[in-house]
Motif scaffolding. Structure first.
Motif, PDB file in Angstrom:
ATOM      1  N   ASP A   9      -7.766   4.790  -2.558  1.00  9.85           N
ATOM      2  CA  ASP A   9      -8.945   5.070  -2.018  1.00  9.85           C
ATOM      3  C   ASP A   9      -8.920   3.652  -1.033  1.00  9.85           C
ATOM      4  O   ASP A   9      -8.945   2.611  -1.670  1.00  9.85           O
ATOM      5  N   ASN A  10      -9.457   4.126   0.144  1.00 12.71           N
ATOM      6  CA  ASN A  10      -9.097   3.034   0.984  1.00 12.71           C
ATOM      7  C   ASN A  10     -10.191   1.706   0.903  1.00 12.71           C
ATOM      8  O   ASN A  10      -9.691   0.686   0.988  1.00 12.71           O
ATOM      9  N   GLU A  11     -11.374   2.119   0.489  1.00 17.21           N
ATOM     10  CA  GLU A  11     -12.349   0.987   0.215  1.00 17.21           C
ATOM     11  C   GLU A  11     -11.910   0.237  -0.965  1.00 17.21           C
ATOM     12  O   GLU A  11     -12.184  -1.172  -1.038  1.00 17.21           O
ATOM     13  N   VAL A  12     -11.576   0.903  -2.019  1.00 18.48           N
ATOM     14  CA  VAL A  12     -11.003   0.262  -3.160  1.00 18.48           C
ATOM     15  C   VAL A  12      -9.864  -0.709  -2.897  1.00 18.48           C
ATOM     16  O   VAL A  12      -9.821  -1.903  -3.350  1.00 18.48           O
ATOM     17  N   TRP A  13      -8.940   0.052  -1.977  1.00 15.84           N
ATOM     18  CA  TRP A  13      -7.674  -0.921  -1.616  1.00 15.84           C
ATOM     19  C   TRP A  13      -8.142  -1.908  -0.922  1.00 15.84           C
ATOM     20  O   TRP A  13      -7.541  -3.040  -1.209  1.00 15.84           O
ATOM     21  N   ASN A  14      -9.030  -2.029   0.002  1.00  8.82           N
ATOM     22  CA  ASN A  14      -9.277  -2.867   0.790  1.00  8.82           C
ATOM     23  C   ASN A  14     -10.001  -4.136   0.049  1.00  8.82           C
ATOM     24  O   ASN A  14      -9.846  -5.325   0.186  1.00  8.82           O
ATOM     25  N   ASN A  15     -10.652  -3.791  -0.784  1.00  9.52           N
ATOM     26  CA  ASN A  15     -11.271  -4.693  -1.803  1.00  9.52           C
ATOM     27  C   ASN A  15     -10.283  -5.515  -2.889  1.00  9.52           C
ATOM     28  O   ASN A  15     -10.082  -6.678  -3.043  1.00  9.52           O
ATOM     29  N   LYS A  26       0.848  -1.371  -0.025  1.00  9.91           N
ATOM     30  CA  LYS A  26      -0.128   0.006   0.062  1.00  9.91           C
ATOM     31  C   LYS A  26       0.852   1.307   0.103  1.00  9.91           C
ATOM     32  O   LYS A  26       0.660   2.281  -0.845  1.00  9.91           O
ATOM     33  N   LYS A  45      -7.458  -7.945  -0.654  1.00  6.14           N
ATOM     34  CA  LYS A  45      -7.974  -9.272  -0.512  1.00  6.14           C
ATOM     35  C   LYS A  45      -7.591 -10.411  -1.320  1.00  6.14           C
ATOM     36  O   LYS A  45      -7.433 -11.242  -1.021  1.00  6.14           O
TER      37      LYS A  45
END
Length: 505
Positions: A76-82, A63, A85
């Motif tokens: 973008d934290n949400e995109v990165w989290n997805n 990251k 994974k």
């Protein structure tokens, strides 16, 4: 292509997963492909390295790299989290057979989970000395027996000379099909480089003038302000000829000089590139004094900062004979290019960082205007700028506004930033996508690599066998050694540069 790739689950295995290339280039490129919806619905990226990291540790490290080096800036934290994974880490030793057995188990588990054919890509982001070890273990554990769905990606340098390149090709082709081997040269993924083919073969007005009847000479120049930085140890074993000319610059030359392919099929395009290399005039001992130039930078100042000479860089032999600058004059002995010189140069610690391909057209056959009007006259010139500006400029003559007849050069410009609103993909995004799709058009074939080495071996052998007595012979922030100007000046030409006021940084 997007729809096709969605149906191709992919396991992407990066040997050297904690290395600089994965951190700066590979994972940021995969992240951008994910955002742009080019990645398969089902995919996994497995980083392999000696470090003791958990999956979460690995993801956090990557990251940081994406935050710094993605063309989109911070994630973008949400995109990165997805996306994250799909990232996994395997702590392992690439020399240990158990590493490959464990990879085999993980690949089989993904195949079982995804229920179908799975693309498996082995990316060797490691030092060249490990290529053979990894390839032999992949083959021994039968991890790439499915020719249609498994590929191995080899970073440059592909060999150190002709003999080592042949040995590596022989070894790889003994274990894998040529269709599985992706010899990557990131220069070929750059937008402007790809546009050379489009510009040539999608525009009818180009073909009639793209030959010896209208073109005076061709220049290919890749200059860098940077020195060797932390790569001193590697660079001192390579030099400019191996590091840049054998791959990047000869690839650019092939794109400019190749014959039109019958189709855009990968092998058809690469056949035409190999034809160029085979047609290039070989160097002989008596040619070297007036057709090749080498240089090595000394200390100086770059944009107000004092910088060391090459021999003072970390990891460099204080008496090094390695060249940091190379300029060569090539001829292509075929009907299209007979007698047209191709001048190639590259160097570090030069005045400007720029990559240019310049086509100089011949002069008009008869000048009809008054002599007083031609003060600023110059021949027509086509300049394809790869970096820092991405543009194609056709320089033509035009009348300056006014009552008198005064002619001066003007530019007709196609500028990427001014024409398109979308971000330009990084080279590795293009090449990684092509790897997943199975398109080898932008990758070098084995015979192409060997032909490039064969062409340059007389120069390499001569330079290595004879110590240069005048190194260093150019200072930082210059345009290279003076003898490089003589190389081209004796033919009545000079090296072209892109004016600073035209560079959009």
């Amino acid at each position: 292509m997007k729809f096709t790739l969605k149906d191709k689950p992919t396991v992407f295995i990066i040997f050297g997963g904690t290395g600089d290339l994965a951190w700066r280039k590979l994972v940021p490129a995969l992240y951008n492909l994910y955002i742009d919806k080019w990645m398969p619905k089902e995919f996994a990226v497995i980083g392999n390295g000696r470090s003791k990291l958990s999956d979460d540790d690995f993801r956090e490290t990557l990251k940081e790299g994406v935050d710094q080096f993605s063309r989109r800036g911070k994630v973008d934290n949400e995109v990165w989290n997805n996306f994250s994974k799909h990232l996994y880490f395997q702590s392992a030793d690439i020399k240990n057979v158990s590493t490959y057995k464990d990879l085999g188990k993980r690949i089989r588990a993904f195949k079982k989970e995804w229920k179908g054919d799975v693309n498996v890509i082995f990316y060797l982001a490691v030092a060249p000395r490990f290529f053979t070890t990894i390839a032999e273990n992949i083959a021994a554990q039968k991890l790439a027996t499915d020719v249609a769905h498994s590929r191995i990606v080899i970073e440059k340098p592909f060999g150190h000379d002709l003999e080592s390149a042949r040995e590596l090709n022989k070894l790889l082709c003994g274990m894998f099909d040529e269709s599985q081997i992706y010899r990557i040269d990131h220069y070929l993924g750059k937008e402007t480089v790809q546009n050379i083919m489009t510009f040539r073969f999608a525009n009818a007005i180009m073909e009639p003038v793209w030959n010896r009847n209208y073109i005076d000479h061709v220049q290919i120049s890749v200059s860098e302000q940077l020195g060797v930085g932390g790569r001193g140890g590697y660079y001192d074993e390579a030099g400019a000829l191996r590091d840049m000319v054998q791959n990047h610059l000869l690839q650019l030359l092939c794109l400019v000089a190749m014959e039109p392919p019958v189709t855009f099929d990968a092998d058809e395009v690469r056949n035409r590139k190999v034809d160029v290399l085979h047609a290039m005039r070989r160097f002989h001992a008596e040619d070297l004094s007036h057709m090749v130039v080498r240089g090595q930078y000394g200390p100086g100042w770059i944009e107000g900062d004092e910088v060391p000479g090459y021999r003072q860089e970390d990891g460099v032999n204080p008496e090094s004979n390695t060249e940091t600058f190379a300029a060569l004059k090539f001829f292509i002995d075929n009907w299209r290019w007979q007698g047209v010189p191709f001048y190639v140069r590259t160097g570090k610690r030069m005045h400007q960082s720029a990559s240019l391909v310049t086509i100089q057209f011949k002069d008009v056959p008869h000048y009809v205007f008054p002599n007083a009007s031609n003060e600023n006259w110059q021949q027509n010139r086509l300049v394809m700028s790869i970096q820092p500006e991405m543009s194609i400029r056709l320089q033509v003559q035009a009348k300056r506004p006014g009552l008198d007849m005064t002619i001066n050069p003007v530019d007709m410009v196609f500028d990427y930033k001014g024409t398109y609103d979308t971000d330009t993909p990084e080279a590795y995004e293009t090449l990684l996508l092509d790897t997943m799709v199975g398109d080898q058009t932008l990758f070098m074939r084995g015979d192409q690599v060997e032909a490039a080495w064969e062409l340059l071996m007389p120069v390499l052998n001569a330079w290595e066998s004879k110590q240069s007595l005048n190194f260093p012979n150019y200072s930082a922030d210059s345009w290279g050694p003076e003898i490089a100007e003589a190389l081209i000046a004796r033919d009545g030409f000079h090296w072209f540069t892109l004016p600073v006021d035209k560079i959009k940084k």
